[in-house]
Design a protein around this motif. Structure first.
Motif, PDB file in Angstrom:
ATOM      1  N   SER A  10      -3.628  -1.999  -4.419  1.00 15.30           N
ATOM      2  CA  SER A  10      -2.257  -1.743  -3.418  1.00 15.30           C
ATOM      3  C   SER A  10      -1.827  -2.403  -2.308  1.00 15.30           C
ATOM      4  O   SER A  10      -0.730  -2.778  -1.229  1.00 15.30           O
ATOM      5  CB  SER A  10      -1.199  -1.480  -3.979  1.00 15.30           C
ATOM      6  OG  SER A  10      -0.112  -0.823  -3.990  1.00 15.30           O
ATOM      7  N   HIS A  11      -2.604  -1.243  -1.855  1.00 17.83           N
ATOM      8  CA  HIS A  11      -2.215  -1.240   0.009  1.00 17.83           C
ATOM      9  C   HIS A  11      -3.544  -2.596   0.918  1.00 17.83           C
ATOM     10  O   HIS A  11      -2.922  -2.754   1.815  1.00 17.83           O
ATOM     11  CB  HIS A  11      -3.716   0.342   0.669  1.00 17.83           C
ATOM     12  CG  HIS A  11      -3.126   1.170   0.373  1.00 17.83           C
ATOM     13  ND1 HIS A  11      -1.476   1.520   0.555  1.00 17.83           N
ATOM     14  CD2 HIS A  11      -3.992   2.265  -0.339  1.00 17.83           C
ATOM     15  CE1 HIS A  11      -1.829   2.714  -0.079  1.00 17.83           C
ATOM     16  NE2 HIS A  11      -2.766   3.662  -0.520  1.00 17.83           N
ATOM     17  N   LEU A  12      -4.244  -3.186  -0.144  1.00 17.62           N
ATOM     18  CA  LEU A  12      -4.532  -4.688  -0.039  1.00 17.62           C
ATOM     19  C   LEU A  12      -3.649  -5.892   0.351  1.00 17.62           C
ATOM     20  O   LEU A  12      -3.848  -6.340   1.058  1.00 17.62           O
ATOM     21  CB  LEU A  12      -5.852  -4.921   0.033  1.00 17.62           C
ATOM     22  CG  LEU A  12      -6.375  -6.453   0.486  1.00 17.62           C
ATOM     23  CD1 LEU A  12      -6.881  -5.946   1.348  1.00 17.62           C
ATOM     24  CD2 LEU A  12      -7.517  -6.281  -1.096  1.00 17.62           C
ATOM     25  N   LEU A  13      -2.631  -5.588  -0.281  1.00 18.45           N
ATOM     26  CA  LEU A  13      -1.814  -5.991  -0.849  1.00 18.45           C
ATOM     27  C   LEU A  13      -0.614  -5.716   0.056  1.00 18.45           C
ATOM     28  O   LEU A  13      -0.114  -7.050   0.703  1.00 18.45           O
ATOM     29  CB  LEU A  13      -1.206  -6.105  -2.503  1.00 18.45           C
ATOM     30  CG  LEU A  13      -1.832  -7.425  -2.907  1.00 18.45           C
ATOM     31  CD1 LEU A  13      -1.366  -7.026  -4.557  1.00 18.45           C
ATOM     32  CD2 LEU A  13      -1.304  -8.545  -3.098  1.00 18.45           C
ATOM     33  N   ASN A  14      -0.497  -4.516   0.434  1.00 20.16           N
ATOM     34  CA  ASN A  14       0.837  -4.443   1.886  1.00 20.16           C
ATOM     35  C   ASN A  14       0.362  -5.058   2.749  1.00 20.16           C
ATOM     36  O   ASN A  14       0.856  -5.657   3.782  1.00 20.16           O
ATOM     37  CB  ASN A  14       1.252  -3.088   1.884  1.00 20.16           C
ATOM     38  CG  ASN A  14       2.044  -2.736   2.553  1.00 20.16           C
ATOM     39  OD1 ASN A  14       2.899  -3.057   2.731  1.00 20.16           O
ATOM     40  ND2 ASN A  14       2.006  -2.021   3.420  1.00 20.16           N
ATOM     41  N   LEU A  15      -1.290  -5.038   2.729  1.00 21.13           N
ATOM     42  CA  LEU A  15      -1.918  -5.740   4.899  1.00 21.13           C
ATOM     43  C   LEU A  15      -1.741  -7.094   4.401  1.00 21.13           C
ATOM     44  O   LEU A  15      -1.240  -8.271   5.428  1.00 21.13           O
ATOM     45  CB  LEU A  15      -3.189  -5.285   4.541  1.00 21.13           C
ATOM     46  CG  LEU A  15      -3.445  -3.584   4.891  1.00 21.13           C
ATOM     47  CD1 LEU A  15      -4.955  -3.553   5.402  1.00 21.13           C
ATOM     48  CD2 LEU A  15      -2.746  -3.503   6.561  1.00 21.13           C
ATOM     49  N   VAL A  16      -1.849  -7.925   3.492  1.00 15.99           N
ATOM     50  CA  VAL A  16      -1.581  -9.305   3.151  1.00 15.99           C
ATOM     51  C   VAL A  16      -0.465  -9.405   3.476  1.00 15.99           C
ATOM     52  O   VAL A  16      -0.173 -10.838   4.320  1.00 15.99           O
ATOM     53  CB  VAL A  16      -1.985  -9.881   1.941  1.00 15.99           C
ATOM     54  CG1 VAL A  16      -1.937 -10.742   1.532  1.00 15.99           C
ATOM     55  CG2 VAL A  16      -3.637  -9.403   1.514  1.00 15.99           C
ATOM     56  N   VAL A  17       0.565  -8.938   3.142  1.00 16.41           N
ATOM     57  CA  VAL A  17       2.383  -9.325   3.260  1.00 16.41           C
ATOM     58  C   VAL A  17       2.731  -9.023   4.318  1.00 16.41           C
ATOM     59  O   VAL A  17       3.199 -10.005   5.345  1.00 16.41           O
ATOM     60  CB  VAL A  17       2.866  -8.453   2.325  1.00 16.41           C
ATOM     61  CG1 VAL A  17       4.491  -8.057   2.642  1.00 16.41           C
ATOM     62  CG2 VAL A  17       2.756  -8.282   1.238  1.00 16.41           C
TER      63      VAL A  17
END
Length: 97
Positions: A10-17
């Motif tokens: 979830s944190h990784l996807l946040n950084l991608v966004v």
């Protein structure tokens, strides 16, 4: 193990966004304005593009693709966070016996 109530992806996807959002902002700022806009009002070169006139059409296509990918990643991120919160409410954090 969850960090602050969410899984690591979830944190990784946040950084991608965030990264895609910044790239999208840069792509929009690089494009040539259609009618001058604020650049023309302040004496800037409103009608010129730093990469030539042919690049303007390509930048529009790239911007649309980035925007589509950005929206898709946000939808995936919402599903992941929703799944994390549903799963965390179903399982008790501390069990006492």
């Amino acid at each position: 193990m969850a960090l602050f109530g969410a899984e690591w992806y979830s944190h990784l996807l946040n950084l991608v966004v965030i990264g895609l959002g910044l790239m999208l902002i840069l792509l929009v700022l690089i494009q040539r304005g259609k009618g001058g806009g604020l650049a023309g009002a302040f004496g800037g070169a409103g009608g010129s593009s730093p990469f030539g006139s042919r690049a303007a059409d390509q930048f529009v296509k790239i911007t649309l693709w980035f925007a589509g990918v950005w929206v898709l990643v946000i939808m995936i991120h919402v599903k992941v966070v929703k799944y994390d919160t549903v799963r965390s409410t179903e399982t008790p954090a501390i069990t006492t016996q």
